[in-house]
Scaffold this motif. Structure first.
Motif, PDB file in Angstrom:
ATOM      1  N   ILE A 131       0.844  -1.201   0.000  1.00 43.75           N
ATOM      2  CA  ILE A 131       0.000   0.000   0.000  1.00 43.75           C
ATOM      3  C   ILE A 131       0.879   1.250   0.000  1.00 43.75           C
ATOM      4  CG2 ILE A 131      -1.627   1.350   1.394  1.00 43.75           C
ATOM      5  CD1 ILE A 131      -2.915  -1.308   2.233  1.00 43.75           C
ATOM      6  N   ASN A 132       1.941   1.244   0.809  1.00 40.34           N
ATOM      7  CA  ASN A 132       2.866   2.389   0.826  1.00 40.34           C
ATOM      8  C   ASN A 132       3.485   2.632  -0.547  1.00 40.34           C
ATOM      9  OD1 ASN A 132       2.477   2.855   3.535  1.00 40.34           O
ATOM     10  ND2 ASN A 132       4.465   2.082   4.201  1.00 40.34           N
ATOM     11  N   GLU A 133       3.955   1.563  -1.163  1.00 43.90           N
ATOM     12  CA  GLU A 133       4.638   1.690  -2.451  1.00 43.90           C
ATOM     13  C   GLU A 133       3.675   2.123  -3.555  1.00 43.90           C
ATOM     14  OE1 GLU A 133       8.039   1.198  -3.275  1.00 43.90           O
ATOM     15  OE2 GLU A 133       8.289   1.306  -1.104  1.00 43.90           O
ATOM     16  N   TYR A 134       2.458   1.592  -3.531  1.00 45.49           N
ATOM     17  CA  TYR A 134       1.460   1.980  -4.533  1.00 45.49           C
ATOM     18  C   TYR A 134       1.094   3.457  -4.354  1.00 45.49           C
ATOM     19  CZ  TYR A 134      -2.580   1.497  -7.640  1.00 45.49           C
ATOM     20  OH  TYR A 134      -3.462   1.625  -8.683  1.00 45.49           O
ATOM     21  N   ARG A 135       0.990   3.880  -3.103  1.00 45.37           N
ATOM     22  CA  ARG A 135       0.738   5.305  -2.816  1.00 45.37           C
ATOM     23  C   ARG A 135       1.849   6.173  -3.397  1.00 45.37           C
ATOM     24  NH1 ARG A 135       1.970   6.306   3.126  1.00 45.37           N
ATOM     25  NH2 ARG A 135       4.056   6.084   2.202  1.00 45.37           N
ATOM     26  N   ASP A 136       3.104   5.788  -3.120  1.00 44.65           N
ATOM     27  CA  ASP A 136       4.237   6.642  -3.494  1.00 44.65           C
ATOM     28  C   ASP A 136       4.565   6.579  -4.985  1.00 44.65           C
ATOM     29  OD1 ASP A 136       4.318   7.170  -0.828  1.00 44.65           O
ATOM     30  OD2 ASP A 136       6.174   6.081  -0.413  1.00 44.65           O
ATOM     31  N   ARG A 137       4.362   5.425  -5.600  1.00 44.68           N
ATOM     32  CA  ARG A 137       4.745   5.266  -7.009  1.00 44.68           C
ATOM     33  C   ARG A 137       3.623   5.602  -7.985  1.00 44.68           C
ATOM     34  NH1 ARG A 137       7.641  -0.577  -7.579  1.00 44.68           N
ATOM     35  NH2 ARG A 137       8.290  -0.853  -5.403  1.00 44.68           N
ATOM     36  N   ILE A 138       2.390   5.358  -7.578  1.00 38.87           N
ATOM     37  CA  ILE A 138       1.259   5.510  -8.500  1.00 38.87           C
ATOM     38  C   ILE A 138       0.370   6.693  -8.122  1.00 38.87           C
ATOM     39  CG2 ILE A 138      -0.738   4.383  -9.538  1.00 38.87           C
ATOM     40  CD1 ILE A 138       1.918   3.037 -10.221  1.00 38.87           C
ATOM     41  N   ILE A 139      -0.134   6.714  -6.868  1.00 40.20           N
ATOM     42  CA  ILE A 139      -1.145   7.699  -6.489  1.00 40.20           C
ATOM     43  C   ILE A 139      -0.572   9.112  -6.392  1.00 40.20           C
ATOM     44  CG2 ILE A 139      -2.742   8.403  -4.664  1.00 40.20           C
ATOM     45  CD1 ILE A 139      -3.184   5.445  -4.063  1.00 40.20           C
ATOM     46  N   LEU A 140       0.515   9.288  -5.637  1.00 45.71           N
ATOM     47  CA  LEU A 140       1.055  10.638  -5.445  1.00 45.71           C
ATOM     48  C   LEU A 140       1.552  11.265  -6.754  1.00 45.71           C
ATOM     49  CD1 LEU A 140       2.876  10.265  -1.996  1.00 45.71           C
ATOM     50  CD2 LEU A 140       0.651  11.308  -2.470  1.00 45.71           C
ATOM     51  N   PRO A 141       2.277  10.537  -7.612  1.00 42.20           N
ATOM     52  CA  PRO A 141       2.661  11.129  -8.902  1.00 42.20           C
ATOM     53  C   PRO A 141       1.459  11.499  -9.769  1.00 42.20           C
ATOM     54  CG  PRO A 141       4.052   9.229  -8.418  1.00 42.20           C
ATOM     55  CD  PRO A 141       2.950   9.229  -7.402  1.00 42.20           C
ATOM     56  N   MET A 142       0.405  10.675  -9.726  1.00 38.86           N
ATOM     57  CA  MET A 142      -0.810  10.967 -10.492  1.00 38.86           C
ATOM     58  C   MET A 142      -1.446  12.266 -10.017  1.00 38.86           C
ATOM     59  SD  MET A 142      -4.407   8.847 -10.442  1.00 38.86           S
ATOM     60  CE  MET A 142      -4.681   9.383  -8.736  1.00 38.86           C
ATOM     61  N   LEU A 143      -1.491  12.449  -8.679  1.00 39.77           N
ATOM     62  CA  LEU A 143      -2.083  13.662  -8.120  1.00 39.77           C
ATOM     63  C   LEU A 143      -1.226  14.887  -8.415  1.00 39.77           C
ATOM     64  CD1 LEU A 143      -3.243  12.231  -4.676  1.00 39.77           C
ATOM     65  CD2 LEU A 143      -4.711  12.918  -6.577  1.00 39.77           C
ATOM     66  N   ALA A 144       0.096  14.706  -8.349  1.00 39.41           N
ATOM     67  CA  ALA A 144       0.997  15.825  -8.657  1.00 39.41           C
ATOM     68  C   ALA A 144       0.794  16.304 -10.094  1.00 39.41           C
ATOM     69  CB  ALA A 144       2.446  15.395  -8.427  1.00 39.41           C
ATOM     70  N   LYS A 145       0.623  15.360 -11.010  1.00 41.34           N
ATOM     71  CA  LYS A 145       0.382  15.703 -12.414  1.00 41.34           C
ATOM     72  C   LYS A 145      -0.966  16.398 -12.579  1.00 41.34           C
ATOM     73  CE  LYS A 145       0.279  13.658 -17.047  1.00 41.34           C
ATOM     74  NZ  LYS A 145       0.415  12.401 -17.838  1.00 41.34           N
ATOM     75  N   LYS A 146      -1.972  15.898 -11.864  1.00 41.27           N
ATOM     76  CA  LYS A 146      -3.314  16.467 -11.969  1.00 41.27           C
ATOM     77  C   LYS A 146      -3.364  17.896 -11.453  1.00 41.27           C
ATOM     78  CE  LYS A 146      -8.045  15.799 -10.262  1.00 41.27           C
ATOM     79  NZ  LYS A 146      -8.952  14.916  -9.468  1.00 41.27           N
ATOM     80  N   PHE A 147      -2.691  18.163 -10.305  1.00 40.33           N
ATOM     81  CA  PHE A 147      -2.765  19.478  -9.676  1.00 40.33           C
ATOM     82  C   PHE A 147      -1.623  20.408 -10.083  1.00 40.33           C
ATOM     83  CE2 PHE A 147      -5.569  16.987  -7.018  1.00 40.33           C
ATOM     84  CZ  PHE A 147      -6.572  17.882  -6.664  1.00 40.33           C
ATOM     85  N   GLY A 148      -0.662  19.880 -10.818  1.00 35.75           N
ATOM     86  CA  GLY A 148       0.426  20.708 -11.301  1.00 35.75           C
ATOM     87  C   GLY A 148       1.387  21.189 -10.233  1.00 35.75           C
TER      88      GLY A 148
END
Length: 272
Positions: free
Chosen positions: A74-91
């Protein structure tokens, strides 16, 4: 600390942990039913909101290695997938999350879970530091309030500032930072209390059928299909030695549990 963490990742093959689905699927579902955690949504600022069922997690359907493996995935999926996706979405960089801890059902007999909880906490402290913006604690029974009084003075000031104990289910306070759809299911009542099995389905962020868990498990299955799985058992991760200050806090909690158990005449199953 950084060097130790990098060595830990290499020695335990953490970079490939998302290529190792927990199988069979029935075992994975059992872990999800006894290690209650899930992504319920996002704050208005775009931070992921994770719900954690502290009081009703039992950790009794698999070995400690499977529970640690599940937590790291869960930690790795958060850091590798979710957080980068959100960073891209919010700029803009998004590197932390919000955690809402449900204390419903917390009881003295959970003292037996201190070892596994301490292991998971140590993994987070030493290898995933500063990933939680705020900890919101809800549905608080007396047993937590009593422990919090003795633990709070031992915490570092920056940690104290991150912890917010809310009244009841915390719904009104949490709605200030997130929409209703992002509230963990156990916060959607006006009062306090939640049921582990009250709404098992896609609205229950603990459920293996929730979109987050289906996406995470699907991701690990897909990644594993590209690799030759030589080992199908649990991932045996070396647990680092806890910080002495953290070890002291665990000792204090254990002592407080024992004291309350003696006051109530038993440490078996009393909800206080």
């Amino acid at each position: 600390m950084l060097v130790d963490s990098l060595n830990w990742r290499i020695e335990n093959e953490i970079d490939s942990v998302l290529e190792r689905p927990i199988v069979p699927v029935d075992l994975y579902r059992s872990i999800r039913d006894t290690q209650l955690v899930g992504l319920s949504g996002y704050t208005k600022e775009g931070l992921p909101v994770f719900g954690i069922g502290v009081g009703q997690s039992t950790y009794d359907k698999a070995s400690v290695h499977y529970y640690v493996q599940s937590h790291i995935q869960i930690n790795e999926y958060r850091d590798r997938i979710i957080l980068p996706m959100l960073a891209k979405k919010f700029g803009r960089p998004i590197t932390t999350c919000v955690k809402v801890l449900d204390m419903t059902g917390l009881k003295l007999s959970q003292l037996s879970q201190m070892k596994i909880l301490s292991s998971i906490s140590t993994v987070d402290d030493l290898n995933y530091p500063e990933k939680s913006e705020t900890y919101y604690i809800v549905n608080v029974p007396y047993i937590f309030s009593a422990c919090w009084k003795v633990v709070k003075p031992l915490l570092q000031e920056r940690t104290k500032k991150k912890v917010k104990v809310l009244t009841g289910s915390g719904r009104d306070e949490l709605l200030k930072i997130m929409d209703y759809s992002s509230l963990p299911h156990f916060c959607r009542r006006e009062g306090s209390g939640s049921s582990k099995h009250s709404s098992r389905g896609i609205d229950d962020c603990f459920s293996p059928d929730h979109p987050f868990h289906k996406e995470l498990y699907g991701h690990t299955k897909e990644q594993s299909s590209h690799k030759e799985l030589l080992k199908m058992g649990s991932l045996h991760v070396n647990i680092p030695e806890p910080d002495p200050d953290d070890a002291k806090i665990v000792e204090v909690i254990e002592a407080e549990f024992h004291k309350m158990g003696e006051q109530n005449g038993s440490t078996n199953g009393h909800t206080v």
